[in-house]
Every structure is written in C-alpha cells, then in structure tokens.
Design a protein around this motif. Structure first.
Motif, short mmCIF file in Angstrom:
data_model
loop_
_atom_site.label_atom_id
_atom_site.label_comp_id
_atom_site.label_asym_id
_atom_site.label_seq_id
_atom_site.Cartn_x
_atom_site.Cartn_y
_atom_site.Cartn_z
N LEU A 56 0.73 -1.28 -0.09
CA LEU A 56 -0.03 0.05 -0.02
C LEU A 56 0.85 1.30 0.18
O LEU A 56 2.11 1.24 0.53
N GLN B 254 -5.11 -5.75 6.98
CA GLN B 254 -6.24 -6.40 6.38
C GLN B 254 -6.00 -7.13 4.94
O GLN B 254 -6.89 -8.11 4.83
N VAL B 255 -4.92 -6.53 4.11
CA VAL B 255 -4.88 -6.70 3.01
C VAL B 255 -4.23 -8.09 2.95
O VAL B 255 -3.98 -8.86 1.78
N ILE C 10 -9.80 3.73 6.26
CA ILE C 10 -9.48 2.19 6.50
C ILE C 10 -8.53 1.79 7.31
O ILE C 10 -7.15 1.57 6.94
N CYS D 27 -2.57 3.20 13.88
CA CYS D 27 -2.85 3.54 12.63
C CYS D 27 -3.36 5.14 12.40
O CYS D 27 -4.52 5.24 12.97
N ASN E 207 -5.97 0.35 9.70
CA ASN E 207 -5.12 -1.15 9.83
C ASN E 207 -5.32 -1.85 8.62
O ASN E 207 -5.17 -3.25 8.51
N GLU E 208 -5.32 -1.17 7.31
CA GLU E 208 -5.75 -1.78 6.03
C GLU E 208 -4.37 -2.54 5.50
O GLU E 208 -4.50 -3.78 5.02
N CYS E 209 -3.31 -2.31 6.20
CA CYS E 209 -2.07 -2.90 5.77
C CYS E 209 -2.14 -4.36 6.22
O CYS E 209 -1.29 -5.41 5.77
#
Length: 340
Positions: free
Chosen positions: A302, A323-324, A317, A312, A319-321
């Motif tokens: 990301l 989640q992905v 979004i 975060c 904590n997307e890092c």
C-alpha cells in the motif's frame, strides 16, 4: 577514542525484547574484535534470562530504570550501582536521554552512543545516524566500526539456553509433536492481524497439514489467546503465563514453524533457528524484520506502508495494511515451510 587501557566494558542494552535480540550480534562482534575485554550487559530485569548463560559475558546486570512518579531520583542509586563496578567504557544502545544520563551520573571515563534526544553533551563520543534506513542490527554493529574493530564475517542473533529451560519446555509440550507456534496478539494495534484470521489459520493448519497448535504470548494475553483457540475449534496448548522467556524460546526452537507479527516473539523465534513467518504491515522490514536463517515476511503493498506507527493514522480504512494480508497467503507460507 583511546582504548588501550580499556578492559571492563558495559553495554546498555535496549528496552524491548525484539531490540535485545537484534542487538545480540554485537556481543559476538565485540568479543571477536576485543578478546581482552571483559564485557557486561546492563539490561531491563525481564530480559536478564536471555543472556544469563552467555559464556562471552562477564556479568548481566538488571537495570531497573523504568516507572515511578519521581523517576529522575531513581537514576542516582542506579548510577552509583554502575559506578562501583569500575567500567572504563560504556556503549549505550538506547537513544533516550535517560539511558545516557545514568552513565553520565556514573562518571565513566568513556561513553559512546548515537546522537539525539538532547543527550550528546553527556556522551564522550557520539555516532551520527545513518543517512538511509538500515537494519537495526547493522546499526548496533556500527559501534564496532567506530571503536576500530573488525566486522569480517556475518553475525547473527545467538541466545544461550540452559538444561533447566529445555526440561521445562519438554514437560510443557509432552505428548505434542509436530507443532506450529502462533503468537496471535500484538501490543501495538496497528500490528494486529485479527483474532478471526488467526483462528481460521490455526483451524486450517490442523485440518489440512495435521500439525498441532501451540499459542504463545505474554501472561496477560492468555485470555485473548484462549479466545482465539476456542474460535479455531481445535485442540491447542496455550503457553502464555505458563512459560518464561527462555522456556518459550526452547518451545519455539522445536517448532516446525512460528507465525506472528513483527514483534519480540518473532525475533525470539528467529534467534532459536526455527522457520519464522512474520506478518508485516506498519513496520519496516528493512529496519526491523526478524533475522531468521529460515523465514519469510508476508505483507501487502500500500502507498502508506510502512508508516512505523503503533496506531494507524488513517481514518478511512484503519489497519488496511494488515487487512490486505489474507489467511490463504499465510497458510500457503506455513505449508511451504512445513514441507522443507
């Protein structure tokens, strides 16, 4: 810096488990470069056991400089404790004001550390920070370069255990063979992969790879870890609160694979030699990845990575890092590692 008279040396080690592991190669490098030195460590009490059996060390000193309403006044008796030991050189690895202040009060003739935090005046010699990001172990090993030593080989984290800890590990894991150690929790919210994902991972490891599950963590994380185990719906061993640091090390050493985020547990597992899978997000692997002889970093990609923040900063979004990174990615890495 004139080192001809130096014989007694103390290294002020970092304050976190992962950093202590990343700093451990410095012990070997100093021992090889300056074999005449008697090297001691000053370290937080909870990490003394990590180095208590290291034959390269003269002494491991518990340095309890944390906490207290009037913490400044705690530094004076600690400085006196250091001063009485007659050290001629102190290598101060933490970059805080307080770590330098204690050795300044102790009146040691030679002190060396990185610049910063308004502390340079307290150090006999300072080291400028690297211009680019380098792994923290290399940053610690740079002390050897500054001192005029040699780094003519690769130095890796090395921890010396004891027969007592090996026996304790055997007792805890008796009857459990071919297991994976999973550390499903993180103090930093930005590094949490999620209880549901860890539960699904544990379930698949048991069902599809027929490997047993051992959960690890700090004593106060035992409840959260049991929740993950119940969600997974498999038999498991939770060693959080039942195992001290070095017993956990021995249990990790005998595991097929270790899985967790970039945290102290992952660095401890890497130092044991076990295959270490680190789920990475906000952290910067170039600076802090576990130095495993066998291992892998699993992460997404990301624009905001790595932010290196414990919470975060994103509102859209959060904590997307983490989640992905899906369960299939991590499970595939476990399966690949377990086949080696």
């Amino acid at each position: 810096m004139d080192l001809h008279h130096v014989r007694k040396v103390v290294i002020r080690f970092p304050n976190w488990l992962g950093d202590c592991i990343m700093a451990s190669p410095l012990i070997g490098a100093l021992h090889d470069s300056f074999p005449e030195w008697k090297i001691s460590l000053a370290i937080r009490p909870q990490f003394v056991s990590l180095f208590a059996n290291d034959p390269r060390l003269e002494e491991v000193i518990a340095l309890d400089d944390k906490g207290g309403r009037f913490r400044l006044f705690r530094y004076f008796p600690i400085a006196e404790q250091v001063s009485k030991r007659g050290f001629e050189l102190a290598l101060i690895l933490p970059e805080s004001f307080s770590s330098a202040f204690i050795f300044y009060l102790a009146g040691l003739p030679l002190t060396l550390g990185y610049r910063g935090d308004l502390r340079s005046f307290m150090l006999r010699q300072t080291i400028p920070h690297p211009e680019n990001v380098i792994h923290r172990t290399k940053k610690y090993l740079n002390f050897v370069n500054v001192l005029g030593g040699k780094l003519d080989k690769q130095y890796h984290p090395r921890i010396y255990s004891s027969e007592d800890h090996k026996n304790q590990a055997e007792r805890l894991t008796r009857g459990i063979e071919d297991y994976v150690v999973i550390n499903p929790f993180s103090r930093a919210p930005s590094r949490r992969w999620g209880k549901q994902k860890y539960a699904e991972l544990a379930s698949r490891i048991k069902a599809e790879l027929d490997l047993n599950i051992v959960f690890s963590g700090a004593p106060d994380e035992a409840g959260v870890i049991d929740e993950v185990g119940r969600m997974a719906g498999v038999d498991y061993l939770n060693i959080a609160g039942k195992s001290d640091l070095m017993t956990s090390y021995e249990i990790m050493k005998n595991a097929r694979v270790y899985v967790g985020n970039d945290s102290g547990g992952a660095h401890l597992a890497a130092s044991s030699g076990t295959y270490t899978l680190s789920i990475s997000g906000a952290d910067d692997p170039d600076e802090t990845r576990p130095l495993a002889k066998h291992g892998k970093v699993v992460r997404g990609d990301l624009p905001c990575m790595p932010c290196v923040k414990n919470i975060c900063p994103r509102k859209d979004i959060p904590n997307e890092c983490m989640q992905v990174v899906d369960v299939e990615q991590v499970f595939s890495a476990v399966r690949e590692a377990s086949d080696e």
